[in-house]
Scaffold this motif. Structure first.
Motif, PDB file in Angstrom:
ATOM      1  N   ALA A 100    -106.431  93.031 -27.801  1.00 47.21           N
ATOM      2  CA  ALA A 100    -105.331  92.592 -28.766  1.00 47.21           C
ATOM      3  C   ALA A 100    -105.157  93.855 -29.933  1.00 47.21           C
ATOM      4  CB  ALA A 100    -105.717  91.369 -29.556  1.00 47.21           C
TER       5      ALA A 100
ATOM      6  N   ALA B  78    -103.584  92.153 -34.823  1.00 51.09           N
ATOM      7  CA  ALA B  78    -104.176  91.617 -33.790  1.00 51.09           C
ATOM      8  C   ALA B  78    -104.700  90.279 -34.020  1.00 51.09           C
ATOM      9  CB  ALA B  78    -105.179  92.644 -33.344  1.00 51.09           C
TER      10      ALA B  78
ATOM     11  N   HIS C 152    -102.090  87.482 -34.079  1.00 48.67           N
ATOM     12  CA  HIS C 152    -101.543  87.249 -32.664  1.00 48.67           C
ATOM     13  C   HIS C 152    -102.591  86.251 -32.187  1.00 48.67           C
ATOM     14  CE1 HIS C 152    -100.545  87.761 -28.634  1.00 48.67           C
ATOM     15  NE2 HIS C 152    -101.855  88.004 -28.271  1.00 48.67           N
ATOM     16  N   LEU C 153    -104.005  86.667 -32.429  1.00 47.77           N
ATOM     17  CA  LEU C 153    -104.852  85.750 -31.859  1.00 47.77           C
ATOM     18  C   LEU C 153    -105.184  84.237 -32.552  1.00 47.77           C
ATOM     19  CD1 LEU C 153    -107.626  88.493 -31.387  1.00 47.77           C
ATOM     20  CD2 LEU C 153    -106.601  87.259 -29.665  1.00 47.77           C
TER      21      LEU C 153
END
Length: 300
Positions: free
Chosen positions: A17, A27, A30-31
């Motif tokens: 990511a 990242a 997103h996670l």
């Protein structure tokens, strides 16, 4: 040391990511985890491996050479793993499951939505994940399972994938209103000599074909602008910054598309899939649907 002792099982996705988004904050978002948690995980992984994976870059961070190497391997491993997961789920229940369809940006606004509308009616339980990239970028994802099916042009012969031609699509020359070629019935590639040219970035199918056309006509391959989006290339044409060879349907206000007379000024849109990995039942359903309905939409 075992695989688990390195902590890789829980950090591979996190590392990939960071490679994808280029920064820890994006990242982490997103996670769905806090940014400090991701930073600590990367620091721990770096200690376990005995080499730094991240380095400061201005106010942010970027992957080191070792980080890039591990992220690339991690990405391939995760693609293979998820392809296996999709296959197992699809075999357990063929009416559900996930298929990853990769396609060119130019097919996104109209063609792909129209194709998926019909597929959704027939297979409402199947999830279709969409990936857009250049032809080269999409095809490189096939062997590792990053995509199941690819709609692209051109699709060169390669033992790693199989392909089915769907439609031949003529290319056109996009010029600004008022250009000397705007009123021409047809235009030859030789008419591009000495003009400011706009094209797509290397790796995109239209760029490959444009390079070949210019080379065959003896015109130096020198471009004023290279874009990753056809809409941006068309906008540059509208601004009077050059002319571009593009597929039909990319006209924007202030431009006109003129037919190209050269027989080679076309692209063959094809469907490709892995030669080594059997498609899941949902993947086979989508492949059959695309082969049946895509030709009319691509040439319509």
């Amino acid at each position: 040391m075992t695989y688990e002792s390195f902590g890789l099982a829980t950090t591979l996705e996190q590392l990939t990511a960071i490679a994808e988004f280029g920064q820890i904050t994006a990242a982490a978002q997103h996670l769905g985890i806090p940014q400090p948690t991701l930073s600590r995980a990367m620091a721990r992984l770096s200690r376990d491996l005995g080499t730094p994976l991240l380095q400061k870059d201005g106010r942010g961070v970027r992957l080191t050479r070792h980080g890039e190497l591990l992220a690339a391997s991690a990405g391939r491993a995760l693609d293979e793993l998820m392809a296996g997961v999709r296959a197992v789920r699809a075999e357990a229940d063929p009416s559900t499951g996930t298929v990853i369809l990769g396609f060119l940006h130019s097919l996104g606004p109209l063609v792909v939505p129209a194709l998926l509308r019909g597929f959704r009616r027939e297979y409402p339980g199947v999830t279709v994940r969409l990936v857009q990239d250049s032809a080269d970028g999409l095809l490189r994802r096939i062997p590792g399972g990053g995509v199941d099916l690819v709609l692209a042009a051109p699709v060169p012969g390669d033992p790693r994938w199989r392909s089915r031609p769907l439609a031949e699509q003529p290319l056109a020359l996009l010029v600004p209103d008022g250009d000397e070629l705007a009123q021409a019935t047809t235009v030859g590639v030789s008419d591009l000599a000495g003009r400011e040219l706009i094209t797509l970035a290397a790796g995109y199918g239209v760029r490959t074909i444009t390079d070949q056309l210019l080379q065959a006509a003896g015109i130096p391959r020198s471009y004023a602008f290279e874009s990753q989006e056809m809409t941006t290339a068309a906008g540059l044409v509208a601004a009077g910054l050059g002319i571009a060879i593009l597929p039909p349907g990319n006209e924007v206000p202030g431009t006109r598309a003129r037919p190209l007379s050269d027989p080679a000024a076309s692209r063959t849109l094809s469907l490709a899939w892995s030669a080594d990995r059997e498609l899941s039942p949902p993947g086979r359903h989508l492949r059959s649907h695309l082969i049946r309905f895509a030709p009319n939409l691509l040439t319509g």
